[in-house]
Design an enzyme around this catalytic site. Structure first.
Site, PDB file in Angstrom:
ATOM      1  N   CYS A 362       0.888  -1.184   0.000  1.00 33.85           N
ATOM      2  CA  CYS A 362       0.000   0.000   0.000  1.00 33.85           C
ATOM      3  C   CYS A 362       0.913   1.218   0.000  1.00 33.85           C
ATOM      4  CB  CYS A 362      -0.928  -0.015   1.209  1.00 33.85           C
ATOM      5  SG  CYS A 362      -1.929  -1.512   1.346  1.00 33.85           S
ATOM      6  N   GLY A 366       4.348   7.166  -1.401  1.00 32.66           N
ATOM      7  CA  GLY A 366       5.669   6.774  -1.883  1.00 32.66           C
ATOM      8  C   GLY A 366       6.815   7.096  -0.944  1.00 32.66           C
ATOM      9  N   ASP A 386      -0.669   0.358  -5.555  1.00 36.20           N
ATOM     10  CA  ASP A 386      -1.783   1.051  -4.920  1.00 36.20           C
ATOM     11  C   ASP A 386      -2.971   0.942  -5.862  1.00 36.20           C
ATOM     12  OD1 ASP A 386      -1.999   3.212  -2.451  1.00 36.20           O
ATOM     13  OD2 ASP A 386      -3.487   3.567  -4.018  1.00 36.20           O
ATOM     14  N   ASP A 507       2.121  -1.579   5.037  1.00 32.74           N
ATOM     15  CA  ASP A 507       1.712  -0.426   5.847  1.00 32.74           C
ATOM     16  C   ASP A 507       0.217  -0.267   5.603  1.00 32.74           C
ATOM     17  OD1 ASP A 507       2.093   1.794   7.566  1.00 32.74           O
ATOM     18  OD2 ASP A 507       2.093   3.130   5.851  1.00 32.74           O
ATOM     19  N   CYS A 558      -0.803   3.248  11.660  1.00 34.25           N
ATOM     20  CA  CYS A 558      -0.689   4.535  12.354  1.00 34.25           C
ATOM     21  C   CYS A 558      -1.907   4.716  13.257  1.00 34.25           C
ATOM     22  CB  CYS A 558      -0.546   5.695  11.377  1.00 34.25           C
ATOM     23  SG  CYS A 558      -1.868   5.830  10.167  1.00 34.25           S
TER      24      CYS A 558
END
Length: 636
Positions: A362, A366, A386, A507, A558
């Site tokens: 994912c 970048g 992506d 991620d 996150c």
């Protein structure tokens, strides 16, 4: 009495009340003028205190009650309270990753110092000048900071017991100490000297110049706009929701925030129409809710009418900010990249080696993709995927900007990353012996390549919905979109073969409850958090099939939600017995959460880590690491 009144008026209001009280008590007969004076000054003091409370930045993060209870069970009430408070504030520094293939940390420090001082510097990559006007347009510290005083920062708050929360290593102390001593400094963690910190400031107390019975000129901005402003951005036209009447270009305005509220249809909205006129009265939109959520002061770049007529452009140029953070947008392109420290550490934990084939599942926008390529010295292959066409273009643009040739970007949904076998709808999951996946960086494996499996039989009886037909007709009538023409094409992929990558970075898309600053979190429920976890498990299933025996998978998020972190680790280890947790370097965060949590009145038990596993993952929670995101990493 007039002389006494004149002398008292210049003193502190609290002292005024004390002295007047003593004067009245010592008099044999209190005069009417003394009584009136006491009431007037008392009223002024209360008014001043109310004004100070209103025009301040003291937000409180509101959570869904069930979600809040869940997090309190996970972290404890005090710990979660610190996390919530820290989430409402931005980092106290900007973190910069240096492109070591083009420049050096010392060279970038010299250039950035010149920019902050308003001098002209030249980029080593394209020799373009960055003059004083350019720097001051984007870089916060080069501007006049305005009339404010700095308040004690949350970053100075330590654990009352004198211990490091979540087992934070002492290397972070060296990092913070160095960052405090200079405006620009290198990261002191081993192997991260290519990471620079540019110190910001805040929170500041801003004097808005409010006068009783004379309302301020102000604007209300959306919550997302405010979060960007707190990170150093300007107020752009789409972010303005309401504005005082008679605001003209050049006027000074106060900027406050409107936060979403529950709506009658079960969704969330601001509760008023964009373009509403503010009158400075309690009838204004969210008048009480905006107490303590003023984020600064700025100059109107357009009149009120212009703001709501325009579709783009800067509406308010911020001059006095609660938090001043350098932006460096479009500065030294190709030589530096603004990136949060946990994201940089995630790329290092993956430990990519030259000549390897790496998958970033994912990848947009970048940042980690380019960090991996630079760590490999641009030798090997980094495949970035992506599902968004425009985001794939952003990855390609960033790779070209940084001069990286080993990155190949594809448009591909990460849930379909494994190529279909024989046209089957579901990819075949290979079986392996428990001991066949040995985590060893020196293991070698046969590399695979992107494959496209075409099966004419599978396409014979494909159902096309009316929406698909209308979409095809529009394309035939209007031609390709702007991103599909003029060099804007991206390559699609049908997926990759099994065991075709040495290392995989996932991620994963998540609830993002670790992003800061955050002014709203009420939309997440226990059901939505659980759905995030289900989505991530499906992505992880794909990652396991793509990594070769002896390879590595790094999973990161996150969010502070254990259901998307520790619970996924539990799922991975219980489902794929050939996987094992591996040590992480560098290690900045603390251990993971051990145990379990009962949800939905005990109907569902969410399993987390077991004893001995907590030190093999790392959490970077925002309650202590105030200067980073909350990021969870595991390496298998």
């Amino acid at each position: 009495m007039n002389e006494k009144r004149k002398g008292l008026s210049a003193q502190n209001p609290k002292k005024i009340l004390l002295q007047l009280s003593n004067t009245l008590q010592g008099s044999s007969s209190s005069s009417a003028s003394s009584s009136i004076l006491y009431r007037t000054d008392s009223f002024s003091f209360l008014q001043m205190r109310r004004s100070s409370d209103r025009y301040s930045y003291k937000p409180t993060l509101q959570w869904n009650p069930q979600v809040e209870d869940y997090f309190i069970k996970a972290y404890g009430a005090d710990h979660f309270s610190r996390i919530s408070q820290s989430l409402t504030r931005p980092s106290c520094y900007s973190c910069i990753r240096v492109n070591t293939l083009k420049s050096t940390s010392d060279g970038i420090i010299e250039k950035l110092t010149a920019i902050l001082q308003g001098k002209t510097v030249k980029s080593g990559s394209d020799c373009t000048s960055v003059g004083e006007s350019d720097a001051t347009a984007e870089v916060g510290p080069s501007k006049k900071l305005g009339n404010f005083q700095e308040e004690p920062s949350l970053d100075s708050v330590s654990d009352p017991n004198g211990t490091l929360p979540m087992g934070l290593l002492r290397d972070e102390d060296a990092l913070n100490e160095k960052s405090q001593s200079a405006s620009i400094s290198k990261c002191q963690l081993p192997g991260l000297d290519h990471v620079l910190f540019v110190k910001g400031s805040g929170p500041h107390t801003i004097e808005y110049g409010d006068v009783p019975n004379q309302p301020l000129k102000e604007v209300i901005v959306s919550r997302k706009c405010a979060e960007a402003v707190l990170r150093g951005a300007q107020v752009f036209v789409p972010g303005v929701l309401a504005c005082s009447s008679h605001v003209e270009k050049g006027d000074t305005v106060a900027v406050s925030v409107a936060v979403e509220k529950p709506s009658s249809d079960g969704g969330w909205n601001f509760g008023f129409t964009r373009g509403t006129v503010l009158q400075g009265l309690e009838t204004d939109p969210q008048f009480l809710e905006r107490n303590g959520v003023y984020i600064g002061q700025g100059n109107a770049m357009m009149s009120r009418a212009g703001i709501f007529r325009a579709s783009h452009g800067i509406a308010i140029e911020m001059t006095n900010r609660v938090f001043n953070l350098p932006s460096f947008h479009d500065v030294l392109e190709g030589e530096i990249f603004l990136q949060n420290l946990p994201s940089i550490i995630t790329a290092h934990v993956l430990d990519p080696q030259q000549g390897e084939r790496i998958l970033d599942m994912c990848a947009a926008p970048g940042g980690k993709t380019t960090a991996i390529a630079i760590l490999m010295r641009d030798k090997g292959e980094v495949v970035a995927v992506d599902r968004s066409h425009n985001k794939v273009m952003d990855i390609q643009k960033l790779a070209a900007e940084m001069g990286l040739n080993c990155i190949t970007a594809y448009r591909l949904d990460a849930l379909k990353a494994v190529a279909r076998v024989n046209g089957s709808a579901d990819p075949v999951i290979p079986t392996r012996d428990e001991d066949s996946l040995v985590v060893n960086v020196n293991d070698s494996g046969q590399l695979g390549f992107p494959v496209e499996v075409c099966d004419e039989k599978a396409n014979k009886n494909v159902y096309l919905s009316k929406a698909d037909i209308r979409k095809s007709m529009r394309r035939m009538r209007n031609g390709p979109g702007r991103n599909q023409s003029m060099g804007g094409r991206v390559e699609n992929s049908k997926g990759f073969s099994h065991d075709s990558f040495d290392r995989v970075l996932l991620d994963a898309p998540c609830s993002a409850l670790g992003l800061r600053p955050r002014l709203f979190s009420g939309e997440e429920t226990l059901d939505s958090l659980r759905n995030h976890g289900k989505y991530q498990k499906r992505m992880f299933d794909q990652a396991v099939q793509l990594v070769r025996p002896g390879g590595f998978i790094v999973y990161s998020t996150c969010t502070i939600n254990p259901g998307e972190n520790e619970a996924l680790v539990r799922y991975a280890l219980d489902t794929y017995k050939f996987l094992s947790l591996a040590p992480q370097h560098p290690r900045v965060g603390g251990p993971g959460l051990v145990g379990h949590c009962e949800l939905f009145d005990g109907k569902y038990v969410e399993e987390w880590l077991r004893h001995g596993e907590e030190e093999l993952v790392q959490r970077k929670n925002p309650d202590f690491l105030h200067n980073s995101l909350s990021r969870f990493c595991r390496k298998t």
